[in-house]
Design a protein around this motif. Sequence first.
Motif, short mmCIF file in Angstrom:
data_model
loop_
_atom_site.label_atom_id
_atom_site.label_comp_id
_atom_site.label_asym_id
_atom_site.label_seq_id
_atom_site.Cartn_x
_atom_site.Cartn_y
_atom_site.Cartn_z
N ASN A 48 0.82 -1.21 0.00
CA ASN A 48 0.00 0.00 0.00
C ASN A 48 0.86 1.27 0.00
OD1 ASN A 48 -2.45 -1.45 0.01
ND2 ASN A 48 -2.37 -1.66 2.24
N GLU A 50 2.38 4.78 -0.58
CA GLU A 50 1.78 6.10 -0.79
C GLU A 50 2.30 6.67 -2.12
OE1 GLU A 50 2.62 8.57 2.53
OE2 GLU A 50 1.58 7.27 3.96
N SER A 52 1.60 9.67 -5.46
CA SER A 52 0.92 10.81 -6.07
C SER A 52 0.91 10.57 -7.57
CB SER A 52 1.63 12.12 -5.75
OG SER A 52 1.54 12.40 -4.37
N GLN A 103 -1.74 3.57 -2.18
CA GLN A 103 -2.63 4.53 -1.55
C GLN A 103 -2.41 5.89 -2.20
OE1 GLN A 103 -1.90 4.52 2.69
NE2 GLN A 103 -3.36 2.87 3.05
N HIS A 105 -2.50 9.64 -2.81
CA HIS A 105 -2.72 10.79 -1.93
C HIS A 105 -3.01 12.08 -2.70
CE1 HIS A 105 -0.77 9.26 2.06
NE2 HIS A 105 -1.79 8.54 1.66
N GLN A 139 -5.84 13.56 -0.81
CA GLN A 139 -5.64 14.72 0.05
C GLN A 139 -5.72 16.02 -0.75
OE1 GLN A 139 -1.83 14.01 1.84
NE2 GLN A 139 -2.60 12.41 3.21
N ASP A 315 4.14 17.65 -0.52
CA ASP A 315 3.83 16.24 -0.76
C ASP A 315 4.99 15.37 -0.30
OD1 ASP A 315 2.90 13.82 -1.64
OD2 ASP A 315 3.06 14.28 -3.78
N SER A 317 4.84 11.92 -0.39
CA SER A 317 4.72 10.58 -0.96
C SER A 317 6.04 10.19 -1.62
CB SER A 317 3.60 10.53 -2.00
OG SER A 317 2.35 10.83 -1.41
#
Length: 450
Positions: A48, A50, A52, A103, A105, A139, A315, A317
């Motif tokens: 999972n 993170e 972008s 995931q 973001h 986000q 950010d 990520s």
Amino acid sequence: MKHVSDLSRLGLFDAKVPRFTSYPPANWFSDSVDASCTRTWHSDASKNAEISLYVHIPFCRRLCWFCACRTQGTRNDAPLAPYVDRVLAEARDVRAQFVNGVQPHRLHLGGGTPTILSADLLDTLLSGLADIWGLENLQEFSVEIDPTDVGPARLDMLASHGLSRASLGIQDFDPQVQDAIGRVQSRELTQKVVDQLRDRGIEALNFDLLYGLPFQTARTLDATLEAALDMQPSRIALFGYAHVPWMSKRQVLIPSDALPDPKTRLALFDQARRRLLGRGYIQIGIDHFALPHDPLAQAYYAKTLKRSFQGYTNDTSPYLIGLGASAISTYPDGFAQNIPVTGQYANKIDAGEAATWRGYTLDARDHLKANLVEQLMCYHSADLSAAQRADAELMTAIDRVADHFDGAINWDGQSLSIDRWAHPLVRLIAVQLVTPSAVTSGERIYSAAI
């Protein structure tokens, strides 16, 4: 502005180096990074991970003469739907390679002109990305908007998909300057789009402005700033125009004899910086400004600010996945860029192949250099880690540069900082720290500092 003579003595107005704002610069990319490399980076990602997402829309209805981005003009919509289909095909292929899940973001649409897509095409793109990646917990969803090529239907569609931040290109409001750079855009039209965005609940607005443009003066820049500030953007990016017609052919249309000289450019930036600080904005790094409540300013104060190929960001990520022609992806172990020519990109995707063109793999020493450059670009200072201090080559480079820029740099063997008056030198300092051979007097490169 004080210290102009000191800045001149230290080479600000004379040194010629490649544009250098992050490490490594894109001109270091090579074909050593290919599809098999990125496939490994994807499959080895932690559970999972993170991420972008960045989607590059390279098309523009008009080609602004000042722009050096990877863009192409189109007078009709014929290439747009096939391009969106290919971006989604690429997205499906890349997503399948993240075998441990992701995931998402953040999502950013850049260009080019993302708002050249019709409302229906925006829906196709965004719905497709949501189906592929699962975007329900984003986000931030941001889009670059050309006020001259957008309308209520497209804004409604973007808002329905959760648009939370809009970045508006302005550059300058003066008519003579606009004519000289091939971008006519009235203050009234820009205000109209700003109002339309706010009517849809989108309060986080970024403005892009340029200094160093042809026919730009202290008076005209001040008027542009005042008009922009009246619209109350939460962020302003104040970029220096780089005149590189040997790299961007369209810039031959810009009258070079109307460009301000280097010292005038510096004075224009300092004037704008003082105006923005006086209106409550916080300076972020070398060319961004944000209001105190903006997440970028908060990241600056929290020391979590990052610098990437897309500029300053909060950010964190570890993966930025770039989709579309010329898009750049960032990984913990390196960078990969897609093939930039849209026709060649299309051929790759249609053949079921990855669009990876070139990139750069980071080794342990690269990470040390990248961290140093990022700290300097974000904060004009750096606290060296134990690993950085143990790197003899890096320490030697810092000693050499501290001697060369004596009086501008403070260096005690552990912390490095640049005096406030010498902040315009940060690009020149950074490039000499990591690539001293890049400093030349060549005709085909340009000042890194201003």
